[in-house]
Design a protein around this motif. Structure first.
Motif, PDB file in Angstrom:
ATOM      1  N   ILE A  22     -20.432 -55.972 -49.106  1.00 20.91           N
ATOM      2  CA  ILE A  22     -19.849 -54.622 -49.129  1.00 20.91           C
ATOM      3  C   ILE A  22     -20.944 -53.564 -49.044  1.00 20.91           C
ATOM      4  N   LEU A  23     -21.985 -53.717 -49.846  1.00 17.69           N
ATOM      5  CA  LEU A  23     -23.068 -52.733 -49.846  1.00 17.69           C
ATOM      6  C   LEU A  23     -23.832 -52.738 -48.528  1.00 17.69           C
ATOM      7  N   ASP A  24     -23.951 -53.896 -47.902  1.00 10.71           N
ATOM      8  CA  ASP A  24     -24.599 -53.976 -46.596  1.00 10.71           C
ATOM      9  C   ASP A  24     -23.817 -53.165 -45.563  1.00 10.71           C
ATOM     10  N   VAL A  25     -22.508 -53.303 -45.567  1.00 10.73           N
ATOM     11  CA  VAL A  25     -21.676 -52.523 -44.640  1.00 10.73           C
ATOM     12  C   VAL A  25     -21.806 -51.033 -44.947  1.00 10.73           C
ATOM     13  N   ILE A  30     -19.684 -47.092 -42.449  1.00 17.95           N
ATOM     14  CA  ILE A  30     -18.335 -47.609 -42.645  1.00 17.95           C
ATOM     15  C   ILE A  30     -17.421 -47.101 -41.538  1.00 17.95           C
ATOM     16  N   VAL A  31     -16.722 -48.030 -40.908  1.00 22.36           N
ATOM     17  CA  VAL A  31     -15.714 -47.695 -39.918  1.00 22.36           C
ATOM     18  C   VAL A  31     -14.400 -48.287 -40.405  1.00 22.36           C
ATOM     19  N   ALA A  32     -13.403 -47.442 -40.585  1.00 26.34           N
ATOM     20  CA  ALA A  32     -12.107 -47.912 -41.072  1.00 26.34           C
ATOM     21  C   ALA A  32     -11.125 -48.078 -39.922  1.00 26.34           C
ATOM     22  N   GLU A  33     -10.360 -49.138 -40.012  1.00 23.54           N
ATOM     23  CA  GLU A  33      -9.236 -49.375 -39.121  1.00 23.54           C
ATOM     24  C   GLU A  33      -7.969 -49.278 -39.970  1.00 23.54           C
ATOM     25  N   ARG A  34      -6.823 -49.375 -39.342  1.00 25.19           N
ATOM     26  CA  ARG A  34      -5.547 -49.347 -40.069  1.00 25.19           C
ATOM     27  C   ARG A  34      -4.823 -50.671 -39.883  1.00 25.19           C
ATOM     28  N   LYS A  35      -4.315 -51.203 -40.999  1.00 28.94           N
ATOM     29  CA  LYS A  35      -3.477 -52.392 -40.937  1.00 28.94           C
ATOM     30  C   LYS A  35      -2.059 -51.950 -40.558  1.00 28.94           C
ATOM     31  N   GLU A  36      -1.183 -52.904 -40.347  1.00 29.29           N
ATOM     32  CA  GLU A  36       0.196 -52.582 -39.964  1.00 29.29           C
ATOM     33  C   GLU A  36       0.898 -51.698 -40.993  1.00 29.29           C
ATOM     34  N   ASP A  37       0.530 -51.829 -42.269  1.00 36.07           N
ATOM     35  CA  ASP A  37       1.149 -51.001 -43.305  1.00 36.07           C
ATOM     36  C   ASP A  37       0.466 -49.640 -43.441  1.00 36.07           C
ATOM     37  N   ALA A  38      -0.449 -49.327 -42.528  1.00 38.39           N
ATOM     38  CA  ALA A  38      -1.186 -48.061 -42.455  1.00 38.39           C
ATOM     39  C   ALA A  38      -2.301 -47.938 -43.493  1.00 38.39           C
ATOM     40  N   SER A  39      -2.534 -48.960 -44.298  1.00 40.45           N
ATOM     41  CA  SER A  39      -3.639 -48.908 -45.251  1.00 40.45           C
ATOM     42  C   SER A  39      -4.943 -49.213 -44.517  1.00 40.45           C
ATOM     43  N   PRO A  40      -6.061 -48.693 -45.025  1.00 38.92           N
ATOM     44  CA  PRO A  40      -7.338 -48.909 -44.342  1.00 38.92           C
ATOM     45  C   PRO A  40      -7.899 -50.302 -44.594  1.00 38.92           C
ATOM     46  N   VAL A  41      -8.662 -50.773 -43.629  1.00 36.34           N
ATOM     47  CA  VAL A  41      -9.397 -52.022 -43.764  1.00 36.34           C
ATOM     48  C   VAL A  41     -10.720 -51.831 -43.034  1.00 36.34           C
ATOM     49  N   THR A  42     -11.773 -52.437 -43.571  1.00 40.16           N
ATOM     50  CA  THR A  42     -13.108 -52.300 -42.992  1.00 40.16           C
ATOM     51  C   THR A  42     -13.745 -53.672 -42.809  1.00 40.16           C
ATOM     52  N   GLU A  43     -14.863 -53.665 -42.124  1.00 43.29           N
ATOM     53  CA  GLU A  43     -15.656 -54.884 -41.993  1.00 43.29           C
ATOM     54  C   GLU A  43     -16.036 -55.402 -43.382  1.00 43.29           C
ATOM     55  N   LEU A  90     -11.920 -56.029 -51.722  1.00 49.37           N
ATOM     56  CA  LEU A  90     -12.397 -54.650 -51.847  1.00 49.37           C
ATOM     57  C   LEU A  90     -11.198 -53.794 -52.247  1.00 49.37           C
ATOM     58  N   ASP A  91     -10.909 -53.796 -53.535  1.00 46.40           N
ATOM     59  CA  ASP A  91      -9.796 -53.010 -54.051  1.00 46.40           C
ATOM     60  C   ASP A  91     -10.286 -51.574 -54.205  1.00 46.40           C
ATOM     61  N   GLY A  92      -9.676 -50.672 -53.450  1.00 47.69           N
ATOM     62  CA  GLY A  92     -10.125 -49.286 -53.436  1.00 47.69           C
ATOM     63  C   GLY A  92     -10.790 -48.944 -52.116  1.00 47.69           C
ATOM     64  N   THR A  93     -10.285 -49.526 -51.043  1.00 44.91           N
ATOM     65  CA  THR A  93     -10.886 -49.285 -49.725  1.00 44.91           C
ATOM     66  C   THR A  93     -10.890 -47.803 -49.370  1.00 44.91           C
ATOM     67  N   LYS A  94      -9.850 -47.075 -49.750  1.00 45.97           N
ATOM     68  CA  LYS A  94      -9.815 -45.630 -49.447  1.00 45.97           C
ATOM     69  C   LYS A  94     -11.009 -44.919 -50.079  1.00 45.97           C
ATOM     70  N   GLU A  95     -11.301 -45.256 -51.338  1.00 38.22           N
ATOM     71  CA  GLU A  95     -12.440 -44.644 -52.028  1.00 38.22           C
ATOM     72  C   GLU A  95     -13.755 -45.070 -51.376  1.00 38.22           C
ATOM     73  N   PHE A  96     -13.847 -46.348 -51.013  1.00 35.64           N
ATOM     74  CA  PHE A  96     -15.040 -46.872 -50.344  1.00 35.64           C
ATOM     75  C   PHE A  96     -15.301 -46.113 -49.046  1.00 35.64           C
ATOM     76  N   VAL A  97     -14.264 -45.924 -48.252  1.00 31.10           N
ATOM     77  CA  VAL A  97     -14.391 -45.225 -46.968  1.00 31.10           C
ATOM     78  C   VAL A  97     -14.855 -43.785 -47.181  1.00 31.10           C
ATOM     79  N   CYS A  98     -14.404 -43.162 -48.267  1.00 31.92           N
ATOM     80  CA  CYS A  98     -14.789 -41.774 -48.568  1.00 31.92           C
ATOM     81  C   CYS A  98     -16.152 -41.672 -49.239  1.00 31.92           C
ATOM     82  N   GLY A  99     -16.789 -42.807 -49.501  1.00 32.15           N
ATOM     83  CA  GLY A  99     -18.116 -42.790 -50.117  1.00 32.15           C
ATOM     84  C   GLY A  99     -18.105 -42.674 -51.623  1.00 32.15           C
TER      85      GLY A  99
END
Length: 109
Positions: A22-25, A30-43, A90-99
């Motif tokens: 996670i820290l390496d990414v 960080i580049v976020a994509e969207r899953k079918e449920d519209a939640s973010p997912v990252t590498e 990675l529980d809290g992907t939204k927070e992760f994406v926002c730094g």
């Protein structure tokens, strides 16, 4: 089934390895994509889950594993039995994406 100390040691070891993924990414960007449920997912989600699930499956082959990203992709162990691992890499992907530092690695039995 393994004893409690062995389970906890391996779960801790895998959580630490996943946190390194996670820290390496995060360091590389960080580049976020969207899953079918519209939640973010990252590498980071995917790499951490792969690290955790491969380690759990190797160490505890008789215990089913369910990972959030695999389940989102339609991949899941068919039968869980009385005990199974549940992984949110990675529980809290939204927070992760926002730094923000408000995220965790979750491994449950």
């Amino acid at each position: 089934m393994a004893d409690d100390e062995q389970l906890l040691r391996e779960m801790e070891r895998l959580a630490i390895l996943a946190s390194q993924d996670i820290l390496d990414v995060a360091r590389r960007g960080i580049v976020a994509e969207r899953k079918e449920d519209a939640s973010p997912v990252t590498e980071a989600d995917r790499r951490a889950e792969k690290t955790i699930l491969s380690g759990l499956r190797r160490a505890f082959p008789d215990i089913a594993c369910i990972g959030e990203e695999e389940a989102s992709a339609g991949v899941a162990d068919a039968a869980t039995g009385d005990a199974f691992f549940l992984v949110d890499p990675l529980d809290g992907t939204k927070e992760f994406v926002c730094g923000r530092p408000d995220y965790t690695v979750n491994i449950a039995l």
